[in-house]
Scaffold this motif. Structure first.
Motif, PDB file in Angstrom:
ATOM      1  N   GLY A 170       0.796  -0.766  -0.242  1.00 33.34           N
ATOM      2  CA  GLY A 170      -0.021  -0.370   0.052  1.00 33.34           C
ATOM      3  C   GLY A 170       0.815   1.422  -0.383  1.00 33.34           C
ATOM      4  N   ASP A 171       0.546   2.223  -0.360  1.00 36.70           N
ATOM      5  CA  ASP A 171       1.165   3.440  -0.717  1.00 36.70           C
ATOM      6  C   ASP A 171       0.858   4.565  -0.181  1.00 36.70           C
ATOM      7  OD1 ASP A 171      -0.681   3.991  -3.186  1.00 36.70           O
ATOM      8  OD2 ASP A 171       1.247   3.917  -4.029  1.00 36.70           O
ATOM      9  N   GLY A 172      -1.244   4.194   0.292  1.00 31.77           N
ATOM     10  CA  GLY A 172      -1.121   5.211   1.672  1.00 31.77           C
ATOM     11  C   GLY A 172      -1.401   6.522   2.388  1.00 31.77           C
ATOM     12  N   PHE A 173      -1.790   6.521   3.396  1.00 36.08           N
ATOM     13  CA  PHE A 173      -1.610   7.667   4.549  1.00 36.08           C
ATOM     14  C   PHE A 173      -0.775   6.714   5.342  1.00 36.08           C
ATOM     15  CE2 PHE A 173      -3.344   9.140   8.958  1.00 36.08           C
ATOM     16  CZ  PHE A 173      -2.038  10.368   8.757  1.00 36.08           C
ATOM     17  N   ILE A 174      -1.823   5.700   5.328  1.00 39.11           N
ATOM     18  CA  ILE A 174      -1.199   4.638   6.705  1.00 39.11           C
ATOM     19  C   ILE A 174       0.128   3.690   6.342  1.00 39.11           C
ATOM     20  CG2 ILE A 174      -1.583   1.963   7.355  1.00 39.11           C
ATOM     21  CD1 ILE A 174      -3.191   4.557   9.127  1.00 39.11           C
ATOM     22  N   ALA A 175       0.068   3.424   4.966  1.00 39.01           N
ATOM     23  CA  ALA A 175       1.516   3.039   4.854  1.00 39.01           C
ATOM     24  C   ALA A 175       2.711   3.908   4.714  1.00 39.01           C
ATOM     25  CB  ALA A 175       1.556   2.391   3.539  1.00 39.01           C
ATOM     26  N   GLN A 176       2.578   5.115   5.169  1.00 39.95           N
ATOM     27  CA  GLN A 176       3.131   6.041   4.741  1.00 39.95           C
ATOM     28  C   GLN A 176       4.190   6.484   6.276  1.00 39.95           C
ATOM     29  OE1 GLN A 176       1.208   9.387   3.073  1.00 39.95           O
ATOM     30  NE2 GLN A 176       1.368   8.357   1.540  1.00 39.95           N
ATOM     31  N   ARG A 200       5.654   7.880  -5.409  1.00 41.95           N
ATOM     32  CA  ARG A 200       7.267   7.596  -5.062  1.00 41.95           C
ATOM     33  C   ARG A 200       8.169   8.856  -4.162  1.00 41.95           C
ATOM     34  NH1 ARG A 200       9.813   3.359  -8.389  1.00 41.95           N
ATOM     35  NH2 ARG A 200       7.974   2.467  -9.936  1.00 41.95           N
ATOM     36  N   GLU A 201       8.083  10.498  -4.651  1.00 42.81           N
ATOM     37  CA  GLU A 201       9.246  10.557  -4.085  1.00 42.81           C
ATOM     38  C   GLU A 201       8.548  11.118  -2.353  1.00 42.81           C
ATOM     39  OE1 GLU A 201      10.623  14.314  -2.173  1.00 42.81           O
ATOM     40  OE2 GLU A 201       8.475  13.746  -2.728  1.00 42.81           O
ATOM     41  N   LEU A 202       7.183  10.988  -2.123  1.00 35.81           N
ATOM     42  CA  LEU A 202       6.685  10.725  -0.436  1.00 35.81           C
ATOM     43  C   LEU A 202       6.865  10.060  -0.042  1.00 35.81           C
ATOM     44  CD1 LEU A 202       5.358  12.543   0.642  1.00 35.81           C
ATOM     45  CD2 LEU A 202       2.958  11.288   0.164  1.00 35.81           C
ATOM     46  N   MET A 203       6.956   8.170  -0.242  1.00 35.41           N
ATOM     47  CA  MET A 203       7.452   7.276   0.264  1.00 35.41           C
ATOM     48  C   MET A 203       9.005   7.220   0.842  1.00 35.41           C
ATOM     49  SD  MET A 203       4.671   6.049   0.842  1.00 35.41           S
ATOM     50  CE  MET A 203       5.492   4.047   1.377  1.00 35.41           C
ATOM     51  N   MET A 301       3.617  16.565   6.817  1.00 32.00           N
ATOM     52  CA  MET A 301       4.398  16.517   5.069  1.00 32.00           C
ATOM     53  C   MET A 301       3.017  15.230   4.284  1.00 32.00           C
ATOM     54  SD  MET A 301       7.365  13.628   5.470  1.00 32.00           S
ATOM     55  CE  MET A 301       7.301  12.394   5.165  1.00 32.00           C
ATOM     56  N   LEU A 302       2.073  14.310   5.355  1.00 31.50           N
ATOM     57  CA  LEU A 302       1.293  13.752   4.328  1.00 31.50           C
ATOM     58  C   LEU A 302       0.046  14.501   4.239  1.00 31.50           C
ATOM     59  CD1 LEU A 302       2.483  10.602   6.682  1.00 31.50           C
ATOM     60  CD2 LEU A 302       3.601  11.428   4.527  1.00 31.50           C
ATOM     61  N   ILE A 303      -0.076  15.351   4.825  1.00 31.80           N
ATOM     62  CA  ILE A 303      -1.579  16.126   5.294  1.00 31.80           C
ATOM     63  C   ILE A 303      -1.629  16.967   3.495  1.00 31.80           C
ATOM     64  CG2 ILE A 303      -3.276  17.990   5.497  1.00 31.80           C
ATOM     65  CD1 ILE A 303      -1.600  16.985   8.485  1.00 31.80           C
ATOM     66  N   SER A 304      -2.999  16.401   2.720  1.00 27.95           N
ATOM     67  CA  SER A 304      -2.731  17.167   1.420  1.00 27.95           C
ATOM     68  C   SER A 304      -3.436  18.237   1.442  1.00 27.95           C
ATOM     69  CB  SER A 304      -3.110  16.146   0.313  1.00 27.95           C
ATOM     70  OG  SER A 304      -3.871  15.049   0.252  1.00 27.95           O
ATOM     71  N   ILE A 324      -6.281  12.987  -3.066  1.00 29.77           N
ATOM     72  CA  ILE A 324      -5.931  13.438  -1.528  1.00 29.77           C
ATOM     73  C   ILE A 324      -5.605  12.230  -1.422  1.00 29.77           C
ATOM     74  CG2 ILE A 324      -7.472  13.207   0.141  1.00 29.77           C
ATOM     75  CD1 ILE A 324      -9.389  14.319  -1.358  1.00 29.77           C
ATOM     76  N   ASN A 325      -4.378  12.736  -0.408  1.00 29.09           N
ATOM     77  CA  ASN A 325      -2.803  11.583  -0.086  1.00 29.09           C
ATOM     78  C   ASN A 325      -3.827  11.465   1.525  1.00 29.09           C
ATOM     79  OD1 ASN A 325      -0.580   9.745   0.446  1.00 29.09           O
ATOM     80  ND2 ASN A 325      -0.791  11.656   1.927  1.00 29.09           N
TER      81      ASN A 325
END
Length: 335
Positions: A170-176, A200-203, A301-304, A324-325
């Protein structure tokens, strides 16, 4: 006061409600921020969250705010305190509470699910689920203590060592959040299997070693730890397949209650896998606040999107015209 009420399935209305009063050990809080969670989307669509929503109800279980009143039995929280709210309220007397597993409480109630939550100007909660925020943690970050605490419970379900290789599906908020906390735990390799190249960049900023787009790239197998953050049958099956011998698999993603997934029982036997679930967040709020205060988790930084109450229904219905992240509701701007 202004409140966003879930009147029925997929029916939310802004209403004027009486301000809540406090008695006993209850605390009244002027809400600053309330996060929008995947669980809120489930409740909006009539699916269960940590419990079934008792409609009409004000959603919002990721909350921060300022204490404005306390009941006569409150001893450790005072007016003016900056706080976050753990939404889950345990009975304390069922067999699971007495066994030290309150997350399985037979009489669980929850702010924003079975009682009014943070999508309103003022909300209340028992003092035992209200936690003070240090000055270094903003109200915006403070509203994210609850999802961090759910991830922390999942982390505590695992046996982690620095030499392990982990895969987050997963690459959503919880995965982050999982990626950041695994990095803070010192794991040597943290890979992510996602579906969006724009993540990719955020992860990478969260601490990812390798990012695999599972639609176009082959994801390796043989991981010591696999954390499934999606909740779909295909990703749950993949989690078991991608675990190595002696691996640990954490099923964290919230699935549809009627879903099942294919499980090769011989593979579980032959690999000697440990497969665990993770449900809510018993007694990890203090650890979660400490992660924010130390800077080991950067949630802002995760809040879009910072939205208002009148935009919440469109968010839950998926009507926004941009990706939306993580969306957080600014309650004061909504008034």
């Amino acid at each position: 006061m202004k409140a966003l009420v879930l009147e029925n399935i997929s029916d939310m209305q802004i209403k004027d409600l009486p301000e809540p009063t406090v008695s006993g050990d209850e605390v009244k809080i002027k809400v600053k921020y309330s996060g929008i969670c995947g669980t809120d989307k489930h409740l909006y669509l009539g699916l269960p969250g940590s419990a079934d929503a008792e409609m009409p109800v004000v959603l919002g279980h990721e909350n921060s705010g300022e204490v404005v009143a306390v009941g006569p039995d409150v001893v450790d929280i005072k007016v003016g305190d900056r706080v976050a709210i753990d939404p889950n309220i345990y009975c304390g007397y069922c067999k699971y509470c007495r066994q030290g597993r309150p997350q399985l409480c037979e009489h669980l109630s929850a702010v924003g699910v079975t009682r009014n939550g943070g999508l309103e100007e003022y909300t209340t909660a028992p003092q035992r689920v209200v936690y003070r925020l240090p000055d270094s943690v903003s109200y915006l970050s403070g509203a994210m203590v609850e999802p961090i605490s759910c991830v922390m419970h999942g982390i505590k379900r695992l046996n982690l060592e620095p030499a392990q290789k982990a895969l987050v599906i997963g690459d959503g908020f919880i995965a982050q959040l999982f990626t950041q906390i695994l990095a803070a735990s010192g794991l040597s390799q943290i890979d992510v299997s996602g579906h969006s190249d724009r993540k990719r960049e955020l992860m990478s900023r969260c601490g990812t070693t390798h990012f695999y787009n599972n639609a176009t790239e082959e994801v390796p197998t043989g991981y010591d730890v696999v954390i499934e953050c999606v909740g779909l049958p295909a990703t749950q099956t993949a989690a078991v397949e991608q675990a190595g011998k002696g691996g640990q698999v954490l099923m964290f993603g919230v699935a549809n209650p009627t879903d099942t997934f294919a499980l090769n029982s011989y593979e579980v036997f032959q690999k000697e896998l440990d497969i665990k679930g993770s449900f809510i967040n018993p007694y990890v709020f203090e650890d979660s606040i400490a992660l924010l205060a130390s800077g080991k988790v950067n949630v802002e930084m995760l809040i879009s999107d910072e939205i208002t109450l009148d935009q919440v229904a469109d968010d839950l219905a998926g009507k926004f015209d941009h990706p939306i992240n993580k969306a957080v509701v600014n309650i004061e701007k909504s008034l």
